[in-house]
Design a protein around this motif. Structure first.
Motif, PDB file in Angstrom:
ATOM      1  N   GLU A  61       2.639  16.446 -13.888  1.00  0.00           N
ATOM      2  CA  GLU A  61       2.661  17.905 -13.714  1.00  0.00           C
ATOM      3  C   GLU A  61       4.086  18.449 -13.725  1.00  0.00           C
ATOM      4  OE1 GLU A  61      -0.055  19.624 -13.664  1.00  0.00           O
ATOM      5  OE2 GLU A  61      -1.404  17.894 -13.639  1.00  0.00           O
ATOM      6  N   LYS A  62       5.008  17.757 -14.353  1.00  0.00           N
ATOM      7  CA  LYS A  62       6.411  18.169 -14.339  1.00  0.00           C
ATOM      8  C   LYS A  62       6.601  19.551 -14.959  1.00  0.00           C
ATOM      9  CE  LYS A  62       9.174  16.168 -17.194  1.00  0.00           C
ATOM     10  NZ  LYS A  62      10.028  15.149 -17.847  1.00  0.00           N
ATOM     11  N   ARG A  63       5.931  19.810 -16.063  1.00  0.00           N
ATOM     12  CA  ARG A  63       6.094  21.087 -16.749  1.00  0.00           C
ATOM     13  C   ARG A  63       5.600  22.242 -15.880  1.00  0.00           C
ATOM     14  NH1 ARG A  63       6.811  22.158 -22.048  1.00  0.00           N
ATOM     15  NH2 ARG A  63       6.387  19.977 -22.534  1.00  0.00           N
ATOM     16  N   SER A  64       4.406  22.081 -15.314  1.00  0.00           N
ATOM     17  CA  SER A  64       3.855  23.159 -14.480  1.00  0.00           C
ATOM     18  C   SER A  64       4.674  23.347 -13.205  1.00  0.00           C
ATOM     19  CB  SER A  64       2.396  22.856 -14.135  1.00  0.00           C
ATOM     20  OG  SER A  64       2.304  21.633 -13.409  1.00  0.00           O
ATOM     21  N   LEU A  65       5.159  22.247 -12.632  1.00  0.00           N
ATOM     22  CA  LEU A  65       5.988  22.367 -11.439  1.00  0.00           C
ATOM     23  C   LEU A  65       7.294  23.089 -11.745  1.00  0.00           C
ATOM     24  CD1 LEU A  65       5.491  18.837  -9.827  1.00  0.00           C
ATOM     25  CD2 LEU A  65       4.640  21.005  -8.955  1.00  0.00           C
ATOM     26  N   HIS A 120       0.827  -1.200   0.000  1.00  0.00           N
ATOM     27  CA  HIS A 120       0.000   0.000   0.000  1.00  0.00           C
ATOM     28  C   HIS A 120       0.869   1.261   0.000  1.00  0.00           C
ATOM     29  CE1 HIS A 120      -3.428   2.567   0.803  1.00  0.00           C
ATOM     30  NE2 HIS A 120      -2.801   3.077   1.858  1.00  0.00           N
ATOM     31  N   THR A 121       1.944   1.259   0.806  1.00  0.00           N
ATOM     32  CA  THR A 121       2.843   2.416   0.848  1.00  0.00           C
ATOM     33  C   THR A 121       3.518   2.628  -0.494  1.00  0.00           C
ATOM     34  OG1 THR A 121       3.235   1.976   3.199  1.00  0.00           O
ATOM     35  CG2 THR A 121       4.782   3.431   2.085  1.00  0.00           C
ATOM     36  N   LEU A 122       4.006   1.534  -1.092  1.00  0.00           N
ATOM     37  CA  LEU A 122       4.648   1.648  -2.398  1.00  0.00           C
ATOM     38  C   LEU A 122       3.677   2.126  -3.463  1.00  0.00           C
ATOM     39  CD1 LEU A 122       6.856  -1.581  -2.393  1.00  0.00           C
ATOM     40  CD2 LEU A 122       7.640   0.780  -2.200  1.00  0.00           C
ATOM     41  N   GLN A 123       2.435   1.680  -3.370  1.00  0.00           N
ATOM     42  CA  GLN A 123       1.435   2.119  -4.331  1.00  0.00           C
ATOM     43  C   GLN A 123       1.159   3.613  -4.187  1.00  0.00           C
ATOM     44  OE1 GLN A 123       0.259   0.143  -6.685  1.00  0.00           O
ATOM     45  NE2 GLN A 123      -0.900   1.827  -7.602  1.00  0.00           N
ATOM     46  N   SER A 124       1.096   4.093  -2.933  1.00  0.00           N
ATOM     47  CA  SER A 124       0.881   5.523  -2.708  1.00  0.00           C
ATOM     48  C   SER A 124       2.048   6.338  -3.262  1.00  0.00           C
ATOM     49  CB  SER A 124       0.707   5.796  -1.214  1.00  0.00           C
ATOM     50  OG  SER A 124      -0.394   5.086  -0.692  1.00  0.00           O
ATOM     51  N   MET A 125       3.280   5.876  -3.003  1.00  0.00           N
ATOM     52  CA  MET A 125       4.451   6.578  -3.536  1.00  0.00           C
ATOM     53  C   MET A 125       4.451   6.562  -5.058  1.00  0.00           C
ATOM     54  SD  MET A 125       7.399   5.219  -0.922  1.00  0.00           S
ATOM     55  CE  MET A 125       8.684   6.062  -1.835  1.00  0.00           C
ATOM     56  N   ASN A 126       4.058   5.449  -5.632  1.00  0.00           N
ATOM     57  CA  ASN A 126       4.007   5.347  -7.089  1.00  0.00           C
ATOM     58  C   ASN A 126       2.985   6.319  -7.663  1.00  0.00           C
ATOM     59  OD1 ASN A 126       4.518   4.410  -9.655  1.00  0.00           O
ATOM     60  ND2 ASN A 126       3.153   2.648  -9.484  1.00  0.00           N
ATOM     61  N   ASN A 127       1.814   6.402  -7.021  1.00  0.00           N
ATOM     62  CA  ASN A 127       0.794   7.345  -7.492  1.00  0.00           C
ATOM     63  C   ASN A 127       1.277   8.786  -7.386  1.00  0.00           C
ATOM     64  OD1 ASN A 127      -0.948   5.192  -7.971  1.00  0.00           O
ATOM     65  ND2 ASN A 127      -1.879   5.320  -5.938  1.00  0.00           N
ATOM     66  N   HIS A 128       1.998   9.085  -6.273  1.00  0.00           N
ATOM     67  CA  HIS A 128       2.515  10.439  -6.098  1.00  0.00           C
ATOM     68  C   HIS A 128       3.556  10.773  -7.169  1.00  0.00           C
ATOM     69  CE1 HIS A 128       3.775  14.080  -4.059  1.00  0.00           C
ATOM     70  NE2 HIS A 128       5.025  13.657  -4.088  1.00  0.00           N
TER      71      HIS A 128
END
Length: 234
Positions: free
Chosen positions: A105-109, A90-98
């Motif tokens: 959003e790399k360009r906007s960031l 579950h933790t790895l999945q959350s990190m993957n989603n993040h």
């Protein structure tokens, strides 16, 4: 119902019992011989004990093996237990989603990071404005004193040495204060003496003028140190 012992002549009147009874009566066989023949051989008893010991040892080995397996399971529970594996997944999945959201959003960031942070504000409800004012005052005070706090933290390892230096400085200061007090007392005493000398100078000059006018005694150049100094000044 227990079966009758064919070697015991009193157990049942069968053929073997009758023959044994006849042999005992004739003296060819004694009762002690019959009792000895009924006892189990000692070697068979040892074999049975050895079998029991082997079975017990096998059971002990099995229990030790189970204990070792339980210890291993306990030590590796955070790696192989399904509950902990589910949490890690579950933790790895959350990190993957993040990370996926960041990549999307790399360009906007990147543009936001390149954009200057001036003229930016945070939407805060009106009821919290007074608390934000107090918080900003605390933040400004903390930032002003941050360098002092950091310097204090840096000086903690040298605290003992600084205390020794401070003690030496205080001792020198005490000596200087004592010397200053003595010097002040000497200056006050000197001023007092100078006032006394100054108060006597007019009297001495008046007496000398009076003596000159009436020719009572000839003037002496060494009458007094004060008179000599005044003549030299003239």
């Amino acid at each position: 119902m227990a079966t009758a012992n064919p070697w015991d002549p009193a157990s049942a009147p069968n053929g073997a019992g009758l023959v044994l009874g006849h042999l005992i009566a004739s003296g060819m066989v004694t009762q002690e011989m019959l009792n000895t023949s009924k006892k189990t051989a000692s070697c068979f008893v040892n074999f049975s004990r050895l079998q029991q010991i082997t079975d017990i040892q096998a059971e002990i080995y099995q229990k030790n093996l189970e204990i070792e397996l339980l210890k291993l399971e306990k030590d590796t529970a955070d790696v192989v237990h399904p509950f902990f594996l589910a949490q890690k997944c579950h933790t790895l999945q959350s990190m993957n989603n993040h990370l996926e959201a960041v990549l999307k959003e790399k360009r906007s960031l990147r543009q936001r990071l390149l954009k200057p942070m001036c003229q930016e504000n945070l939407p805060i409800e009106a009821v919290y404005h007074r608390y934000m004012v107090h918080l900003l005052e605390l933040a400004v005070t903390f930032i002003e004193r941050l360098e002092t706090h950091l310097e204090t933290i840096r000086n903690i390892p040298h605290l003992a040495e600084n205390l020794k230096k401070m003690s030496k400085a205080l001792a020198k200061m005490d000596i200087l204060v004592t010397e200053t007090e003595e010097l002040a007392e000497n200056i006050l005493e000197w001023r007092k003496q100078q006032k006394e000398v100054c108060s006597f100078i007019p009297k001495i000059l008046a007496e000398e003028n009076y003596l000159y006018k009436h020719d009572i005694m000839p003037p002496l150049l060494f009458t007094s140190k004060v008179h000599v100094q005044s003549l030299n000044a003239k």
